[in-house]
Design a protein around this motif. Structure first.
Motif, PDB file in Angstrom:
ATOM      1  N   ARG A 174       2.172   1.869  -3.377  1.00  0.00           N
ATOM      2  CA  ARG A 174       1.097   2.236  -4.305  1.00  0.00           C
ATOM      3  C   ARG A 174       0.620   3.671  -4.119  1.00  0.00           C
ATOM      4  O   ARG A 174       0.259   4.336  -5.084  1.00  0.00           O
ATOM      5  CB  ARG A 174      -0.074   1.276  -4.120  1.00  0.00           C
ATOM      6  CG  ARG A 174      -1.252   1.559  -5.062  1.00  0.00           C
ATOM      7  CD  ARG A 174      -2.397   0.607  -4.768  1.00  0.00           C
ATOM      8  NE  ARG A 174      -3.545   0.889  -5.612  1.00  0.00           N
ATOM      9  CZ  ARG A 174      -4.729   0.296  -5.495  1.00  0.00           C
ATOM     10  NH1 ARG A 174      -4.905  -0.636  -4.532  1.00  0.00           N
ATOM     11  NH2 ARG A 174      -5.734   0.608  -6.294  1.00  0.00           N
ATOM     12  N   TRP A 175       0.633   4.174  -2.876  1.00  0.00           N
ATOM     13  CA  TRP A 175       0.030   5.463  -2.583  1.00  0.00           C
ATOM     14  C   TRP A 175       1.057   6.515  -2.164  1.00  0.00           C
ATOM     15  O   TRP A 175       0.875   7.208  -1.181  1.00  0.00           O
ATOM     16  CB  TRP A 175      -1.030   5.326  -1.499  1.00  0.00           C
ATOM     17  CG  TRP A 175      -2.181   4.470  -1.897  1.00  0.00           C
ATOM     18  CD1 TRP A 175      -2.396   3.170  -1.568  1.00  0.00           C
ATOM     19  CD2 TRP A 175      -3.267   4.859  -2.744  1.00  0.00           C
ATOM     20  NE1 TRP A 175      -3.553   2.708  -2.148  1.00  0.00           N
ATOM     21  CE2 TRP A 175      -4.118   3.715  -2.871  1.00  0.00           C
ATOM     22  CE3 TRP A 175      -3.615   6.035  -3.402  1.00  0.00           C
ATOM     23  CZ2 TRP A 175      -5.277   3.741  -3.631  1.00  0.00           C
ATOM     24  CZ3 TRP A 175      -4.776   6.065  -4.153  1.00  0.00           C
ATOM     25  CH2 TRP A 175      -5.594   4.939  -4.272  1.00  0.00           C
TER      26      TRP A 175
ATOM     27  N   GLN B 177       0.823  -1.206   0.000  1.00  0.00           N
ATOM     28  CA  GLN B 177       0.000   0.000   0.000  1.00  0.00           C
ATOM     29  C   GLN B 177       0.861   1.262   0.000  1.00  0.00           C
ATOM     30  O   GLN B 177       0.543   2.244  -0.696  1.00  0.00           O
ATOM     31  CB  GLN B 177      -0.902   0.008   1.238  1.00  0.00           C
ATOM     32  CG  GLN B 177      -2.069  -0.949   1.153  1.00  0.00           C
ATOM     33  CD  GLN B 177      -3.111  -0.481   0.154  1.00  0.00           C
ATOM     34  OE1 GLN B 177      -3.126  -0.908  -1.008  1.00  0.00           O
ATOM     35  NE2 GLN B 177      -3.980   0.402   0.588  1.00  0.00           N
TER      36      GLN B 177
ATOM     37  N   HIS C   6       4.583   8.568   3.480  1.00  0.00           N
ATOM     38  CA  HIS C   6       4.091   7.821   4.639  1.00  0.00           C
ATOM     39  C   HIS C   6       5.232   7.553   5.627  1.00  0.00           C
ATOM     40  O   HIS C   6       5.304   6.472   6.211  1.00  0.00           O
ATOM     41  CB  HIS C   6       3.479   6.496   4.179  1.00  0.00           C
ATOM     42  CG  HIS C   6       2.429   6.655   3.121  1.00  0.00           C
ATOM     43  ND1 HIS C   6       1.156   7.101   3.392  1.00  0.00           N
ATOM     44  CD2 HIS C   6       2.474   6.441   1.779  1.00  0.00           C
ATOM     45  CE1 HIS C   6       0.440   7.141   2.273  1.00  0.00           C
ATOM     46  NE2 HIS C   6       1.226   6.760   1.285  1.00  0.00           N
TER      47      HIS C   6
ATOM     48  N   HIS D 161      -7.244   7.994   2.821  1.00  0.00           N
ATOM     49  CA  HIS D 161      -8.217   8.120   1.732  1.00  0.00           C
ATOM     50  C   HIS D 161      -9.305   9.134   2.033  1.00  0.00           C
ATOM     51  O   HIS D 161     -10.138   9.411   1.168  1.00  0.00           O
ATOM     52  CB  HIS D 161      -8.848   6.755   1.453  1.00  0.00           C
ATOM     53  CG  HIS D 161      -7.874   5.754   0.902  1.00  0.00           C
ATOM     54  ND1 HIS D 161      -7.232   5.927  -0.312  1.00  0.00           N
ATOM     55  CD2 HIS D 161      -7.397   4.585   1.404  1.00  0.00           C
ATOM     56  CE1 HIS D 161      -6.424   4.891  -0.543  1.00  0.00           C
ATOM     57  NE2 HIS D 161      -6.503   4.081   0.490  1.00  0.00           N
TER      58      HIS D 161
ATOM     59  N   TRP E  54      -5.144   3.824   6.843  1.00  0.00           N
ATOM     60  CA  TRP E  54      -5.519   3.917   5.430  1.00  0.00           C
ATOM     61  C   TRP E  54      -6.886   4.547   5.235  1.00  0.00           C
ATOM     62  O   TRP E  54      -7.139   5.186   4.201  1.00  0.00           O
ATOM     63  CB  TRP E  54      -5.436   2.540   4.768  1.00  0.00           C
ATOM     64  CG  TRP E  54      -4.018   2.076   4.673  1.00  0.00           C
ATOM     65  CD1 TRP E  54      -3.428   1.057   5.348  1.00  0.00           C
ATOM     66  CD2 TRP E  54      -2.973   2.675   3.888  1.00  0.00           C
ATOM     67  NE1 TRP E  54      -2.102   0.956   5.040  1.00  0.00           N
ATOM     68  CE2 TRP E  54      -1.782   1.934   4.132  1.00  0.00           C
ATOM     69  CE3 TRP E  54      -2.918   3.740   3.006  1.00  0.00           C
ATOM     70  CZ2 TRP E  54      -0.576   2.249   3.521  1.00  0.00           C
ATOM     71  CZ3 TRP E  54      -1.709   4.058   2.391  1.00  0.00           C
ATOM     72  CH2 TRP E  54      -0.564   3.312   2.653  1.00  0.00           C
TER      73      TRP E  54
END
Length: 474
Positions: free
Chosen positions: A48-49, A45, A55, A116, A112
């Motif tokens: 991907r983000w 994750q 992060h 989002h 997460w």
């Protein structure tokens, strides 16, 4: 006939115990597998983000959790280590691993879901001036004021002989009363709130780095402050400073071919630094020159697990709970003690604050040390604190809340101020995770935030506009 029935009952009990052991072992295996899957999911994750830089605080938190709730329990379980200080905790592996699986799941969900969920309004832009409100000027003044307060605090407590801080001729650590910096006085520095300003130096040094203080000056301040940190006998200040500096380096990498070697070098330096710090911190704090060492071979697997015994302490607390029918703490330590910590002791009977119930439980569970041995003060992680305070519901809610708050950092805009904020929060997570005692962490966070509050306040102080308005009025 009765004898045969008794033997049959004993046989059934024996089979039941064997079955329970098999079930317990397989549950622990499955728990380690679940942890591995969730760690891999988080890694995917992150890639991907936005990657590690976006992060940063979350990735560092996962790294710390990986060792404290994954590596150390796995080493202990698969090597047959099931006791601490001679107290057996083997029967509590399943419950502890269940706490770690649920905690990581809630932490992951909270983070997460926050990432989002976009902020409802943009962050306020921080203004920067070249006059006396320049961040480097403001931080430099605050740095000097902190040192003046710290030195004054020691002076008021009666500490005069500053050369003792550099005397390594001591051989026992007890001669002339030389133990820790804050044991050099009788009994402690005059004002506890001034003593805690040492923590403010951590965030100031991180902000100095981000605001590009000349590197020679920055390293000189790091050496001075780092030695002072060591004198208190605690590692967390140096570790937090190392995390902030390493995070800043990582954030500025552009991943050109030569950057991979730089990243590897920084990782090696940080690992070696922590190893040397672990081996020498008490010798330096006591100024025992004969016990300082550069021999990294002394840092073995046993020493690693000894530095991350939180899971073992937690399982001892679970055993103590069952043996003494201990109820949940219900926030008396987490929240009521946070309130007590902010109030001067003069407002309490006999100038003594109530002792934290969870800490009393934690210390009692580790047993009484032998005569002449230091008290056993092993800590627990934040997830373990949530579980012992509020049970499964508290663990899920509070772990998810911490994850959600970290997720807000992923939406911070570009800029030195917000980068420094992210780095400081990243470093702060080390204490949150490894020392499950919320009152202490709340106090630490308040002192870490002083420089940020001051810089932000002065950045929006319209000094020139006020003068212009007065001239126009005349």
């Amino acid at each position: 006939m009765a004898c045969r029935e008794g033997e049959g009952l004993l046989f059934i009990i024996y089979l039941t115990e064997i079955f329970d052991l098999i079930v317990m072992e397989w549950f622990v295996h499955l728990a380690f597998g679940a942890l591995a899957i969730m760690f891999i999911f988080n890694l995917l994750q992150v890639l991907r983000w936005g990657g590690v830089s976006r992060h940063l605080a979350y990735c560092f938190s996962l790294f710390v959790y990986f060792f404290y709730v994954g590596v150390t329990p796995a080493i202990n379980f698969y090597t047959g280590v099931n006791s601490l200080y001679g107290i057996d905790y083997g029967a509590y592996f399943p419950e502890a691993m269940g706490v770690y699986v649920v905690g990581l799941a809630a932490f992951t969900f909270g983070y997460w879901s926050s990432v989002h969920l976009r902020p409802t309004r943009p962050y306020r832009k921080l203004l920067t001036y070249d006059d006396w409100r320049s961040p480097l000027v403001v931080l430099s003044v605050l740095f000097v004021l902190c040192w003046v307060a710290i030195v004054y605090n020691l002076y008021k407590a009666g500490f005069m002989n500053w050369m003792l801080l550099f005397d390594f001729s001591n051989t026992t650590g007890e001669e002339q009363g030389v133990v820790f910096l804050y044991s050099l006085t009788a009994p402690h520095p005059e004002y506890r709130y001034l003593e805690a300003l040492i923590n403010t130096l951590i965030s100031i040094l991180i902000m100095f780095l981000v605001y590009r203080m000349p590197r020679l000056w920055w390293w000189a301040l790091v050496v001075v402050c780092g030695y002072f940190f060591l004198l208190s006998g605690w590692r967390y200040r140096i570790i937090m400073l190392m995390v902030g500096a390493a995070g800043y380096f990582w954030y500025n990498l552009r991943w050109r071919p030569q950057d991979y070697w730089k990243a590897l070098l920084v990782i090696i330096v940080c690992v070696l630094g922590i190893m040397l710090l672990t081996l020498n911190r008490m010798a330096i704090a006591k100024r025992i020159g004969s016990e300082t060492t550069l021999d990294l071979r002394r840092f073995d697997e046993k020493l690693l697990t000894e530095q991350t015994i939180n899971s073992q302490v937690f399982m001892l607390m679970l055993r103590y709970r069952d043996e003494h029918q201990m109820p949940l703490d219900w926030g008396r330590t987490m929240f009521l003690q946070t309130y007590y910590r902010a109030i001067p002791s003069q407002f309490f009977p006999n100038n003594k604050k109530p002792f934290p119930p969870l800490l009393e439980w934690q210390w009692a569970a580790q047993g009484t040390p032998e005569a002449g041995q230091p008290p056993r003060t092993g800590a627990i992680t934040d997830w373990e604190e949530y579980y012992l305070s509020f049970g499964w519901i508290g663990l899920i809610v509070l772990a998810a809340l911490v994850g959600w708050l970290l997720g807000r950092l992923a939406h911070l805009p570009e800029g030195d101020f917000y980068l420094a904020w992210k780095l400081c929060c990243t470093a702060f997570m080390f204490q949150i995770i490894t020392r499950g005692y919320l009152p202490q962490q709340v106090e630490l966070f308040v002192y870490l935030m002083f420089p940020f509050a001051l810089v932000r306040l002065l950045s929006h102080y319209k000094l020139k506009e006020v003068f212009w308005y007065e001239r126009k009025s005349k």
